[in-house]
Design a protein around this motif. Sequence first.
Motif, mmCIF file in Angstrom:
data_model
loop_
_atom_site.group_PDB
_atom_site.id
_atom_site.type_symbol
_atom_site.label_atom_id
_atom_site.label_comp_id
_atom_site.label_asym_id
_atom_site.label_seq_id
_atom_site.Cartn_x
_atom_site.Cartn_y
_atom_site.Cartn_z
ATOM 1 N N ARG A 169 29.312 16.373 19.184
ATOM 2 C CA ARG A 169 29.767 14.983 19.063
ATOM 3 C C ARG A 169 31.104 14.711 19.748
ATOM 4 O O ARG A 169 31.473 13.556 19.919
ATOM 5 C CB ARG A 169 29.836 14.573 17.588
ATOM 6 C CG ARG A 169 28.455 14.339 16.979
ATOM 7 C CD ARG A 169 28.536 13.866 15.546
ATOM 8 N NE ARG A 169 27.222 13.539 15.019
ATOM 9 C CZ ARG A 169 26.689 12.320 15.021
ATOM 10 N NH1 ARG A 169 27.387 11.316 15.513
ATOM 11 N NH2 ARG A 169 25.486 12.092 14.531
ATOM 12 N N GLU A 170 31.837 15.750 20.114
ATOM 13 C CA GLU A 170 33.070 15.546 20.882
ATOM 14 C C GLU A 170 32.823 15.647 22.382
ATOM 15 O O GLU A 170 33.395 14.883 23.161
ATOM 16 C CB GLU A 170 34.131 16.574 20.452
ATOM 17 C CG GLU A 170 34.668 16.355 19.050
ATOM 18 C CD GLU A 170 35.795 17.318 18.733
ATOM 19 O OE1 GLU A 170 36.337 17.947 19.673
ATOM 20 O OE2 GLU A 170 36.132 17.460 17.547
ATOM 21 N N PHE A 213 22.096 7.901 20.547
ATOM 22 C CA PHE A 213 23.310 7.196 20.148
ATOM 23 C C PHE A 213 23.373 7.036 18.640
ATOM 24 O O PHE A 213 22.355 6.874 17.956
ATOM 25 C CB PHE A 213 23.344 5.801 20.788
ATOM 26 C CG PHE A 213 23.708 5.800 22.246
ATOM 27 C CD1 PHE A 213 25.000 5.474 22.654
ATOM 28 C CD2 PHE A 213 22.770 6.132 23.207
ATOM 29 C CE1 PHE A 213 25.337 5.473 23.994
ATOM 30 C CE2 PHE A 213 23.100 6.139 24.559
ATOM 31 C CZ PHE A 213 24.387 5.809 24.951
ATOM 32 N N ASP A 228 27.283 2.830 18.943
ATOM 33 C CA ASP A 228 27.614 2.789 20.365
ATOM 34 C C ASP A 228 28.083 4.142 20.899
ATOM 35 O O ASP A 228 28.455 4.252 22.066
ATOM 36 C CB ASP A 228 28.717 1.752 20.621
ATOM 37 C CG ASP A 228 28.253 0.331 20.355
ATOM 38 O OD1 ASP A 228 27.049 0.067 20.593
ATOM 39 O OD2 ASP A 228 29.065 -0.495 19.914
ATOM 40 N N THR A 229 28.063 5.154 20.042
ATOM 41 C CA THR A 229 28.601 6.459 20.431
ATOM 42 C C THR A 229 27.479 7.440 20.747
ATOM 43 O O THR A 229 26.633 7.728 19.889
ATOM 44 C CB THR A 229 29.473 7.040 19.307
ATOM 45 O OG1 THR A 229 30.513 6.118 18.991
ATOM 46 C CG2 THR A 229 30.077 8.366 19.741
ATOM 47 N N PRO A 230 27.437 7.977 21.970
ATOM 48 C CA PRO A 230 26.420 8.991 22.288
ATOM 49 C C PRO A 230 26.758 10.308 21.598
ATOM 50 O O PRO A 230 27.925 10.710 21.550
ATOM 51 C CB PRO A 230 26.518 9.118 23.810
ATOM 52 C CG PRO A 230 27.918 8.720 24.138
ATOM 53 C CD PRO A 230 28.312 7.683 23.120
ATOM 54 N N PHE A 231 25.738 10.974 21.063
ATOM 55 C CA PHE A 231 26.002 12.240 20.383
ATOM 56 C C PHE A 231 25.075 13.367 20.825
ATOM 57 O O PHE A 231 25.296 14.529 20.474
ATOM 58 C CB PHE A 231 25.905 12.070 18.862
ATOM 59 C CG PHE A 231 24.514 11.823 18.346
ATOM 60 C CD1 PHE A 231 23.688 12.871 17.995
ATOM 61 C CD2 PHE A 231 24.032 10.528 18.209
ATOM 62 C CE1 PHE A 231 22.401 12.638 17.525
ATOM 63 C CE2 PHE A 231 22.754 10.289 17.741
ATOM 64 C CZ PHE A 231 21.930 11.347 17.391
ATOM 65 N N ARG A 291 29.264 8.199 30.341
ATOM 66 C CA ARG A 291 30.181 7.070 30.580
ATOM 67 C C ARG A 291 29.353 5.918 31.121
ATOM 68 O O ARG A 291 28.867 5.963 32.244
ATOM 69 C CB ARG A 291 31.262 7.461 31.586
ATOM 70 C CG ARG A 291 32.081 8.658 31.169
ATOM 71 C CD ARG A 291 33.208 8.881 32.166
ATOM 72 N NE ARG A 291 32.674 9.122 33.507
ATOM 73 C CZ ARG A 291 32.592 10.325 34.059
ATOM 74 N NH1 ARG A 291 33.014 11.374 33.406
ATOM 75 N NH2 ARG A 291 32.111 10.483 35.286
ATOM 76 N N GLU A 292 29.179 4.898 30.294
ATOM 77 C CA GLU A 292 28.327 3.770 30.712
ATOM 78 C C GLU A 292 29.168 2.672 31.341
ATOM 79 O O GLU A 292 30.325 2.512 31.051
ATOM 80 C CB GLU A 292 27.579 3.219 29.514
ATOM 81 C CG GLU A 292 26.541 4.227 29.003
ATOM 82 C CD GLU A 292 25.575 3.590 28.033
ATOM 83 O OE1 GLU A 292 24.408 3.401 28.406
ATOM 84 O OE2 GLU A 292 26.024 3.245 26.948
ATOM 85 N N PRO A 338 30.242 12.474 24.373
ATOM 86 C CA PRO A 338 30.788 11.188 24.838
ATOM 87 C C PRO A 338 31.594 11.315 26.135
ATOM 88 O O PRO A 338 31.682 10.348 26.894
ATOM 89 C CB PRO A 338 31.696 10.750 23.678
ATOM 90 C CG PRO A 338 31.099 11.398 22.484
ATOM 91 C CD PRO A 338 30.620 12.726 22.977
ATOM 92 N N ARG A 339 32.152 12.484 26.418
ATOM 93 C CA ARG A 339 32.901 12.667 27.670
ATOM 94 C C ARG A 339 31.970 12.646 28.887
ATOM 95 O O ARG A 339 32.391 12.297 29.984
ATOM 96 C CB ARG A 339 33.651 13.996 27.652
ATOM 97 C CG ARG A 339 34.639 14.167 26.510
ATOM 98 C CD ARG A 339 35.309 15.520 26.633
ATOM 99 N NE ARG A 339 35.978 15.921 25.405
ATOM 100 C CZ ARG A 339 36.490 17.123 25.201
ATOM 101 N NH1 ARG A 339 36.420 18.038 26.165
ATOM 102 N NH2 ARG A 339 37.083 17.424 24.059
#
Length: 285
Positions: A276-277, A249, A252-255, A284-285, A280-281
């Motif tokens: 990085r796009e 992460f 808060d963004t997973p990469f 999903r937490e 995040p798809r």
Amino acid sequence: MDQLELANRFDRERQRLRSVAYRIVGSLSEADDAVQEAWLRLQRTEAEEIDNLEGWLTTVVARICLNILRNRRSHAEQPLDAFAPEPIISTDARDDPEHEALLADAVGIALQVVLDALSPAERLAFVLHDMFAVPFDEIAVLVERSPEATRQLASRARRRVRGAAPPPDPDLARQRAVVDAYFAAAREGDLEALVAVLDPDVVARSHGRTGVFELRGAEKVARAAMTARKFAPFVRPALINGTAGAVAFDGDTPFAILAFTVVGDRAVTIDIFNDRELVPRLVRE
């Protein structure tokens, strides 16, 4: 059989069909498309004339997936809006029964990578026979070969799988211990400890939109991990296709998604998905 009963029977098969499709094509979105197309074809068919609905649906989904694989091979393009293969991620915070069921049935990423390298006919024969016990004479009709030739397709695929995608340790706790040791060594900058948790012939693959970059050998992979050690404190444990892995992460963004194949007390493959796009798809937490 009215439409409501037909829909109910199809819904009872949906999850199994999705698992079949995912193993054949390695993409959740394409698997969902194949299952939906099978439903549309079923609606256009006289259901009363189908003796074995489960077998009929499996055959239809397999045929659709075979066309997807052939189209993918003929265009020889990496999808721009998805990873191929596409990892299935589960974190402790997730509570999605359908997703968890698919995860439980999933094959490891290392195996999906090998399956992607097979011809469409080899992949179909191996998946349907070895994973879903479909008889060769039924598969032969799909790949337009004799049953004996179809048996040979599956046999060739089986040999390649055994050589390149060893089954992971069945003990998830042991898998997790190796993955945790890997990141602990990376955080501490301990090259020797990193090498110790890697198989001497470990393969690390970085998956992106433009293809796959591969490193082989414990020291090379360990040194590459050292260059990315600044990210080690920001990883969270996760299951990737049912095996121990992690998600990195940035805030808060997973990469990045890291999938490990652990055999005994060492990692034999590490598959890294780091767009990085796209990441995040999938997370999903």
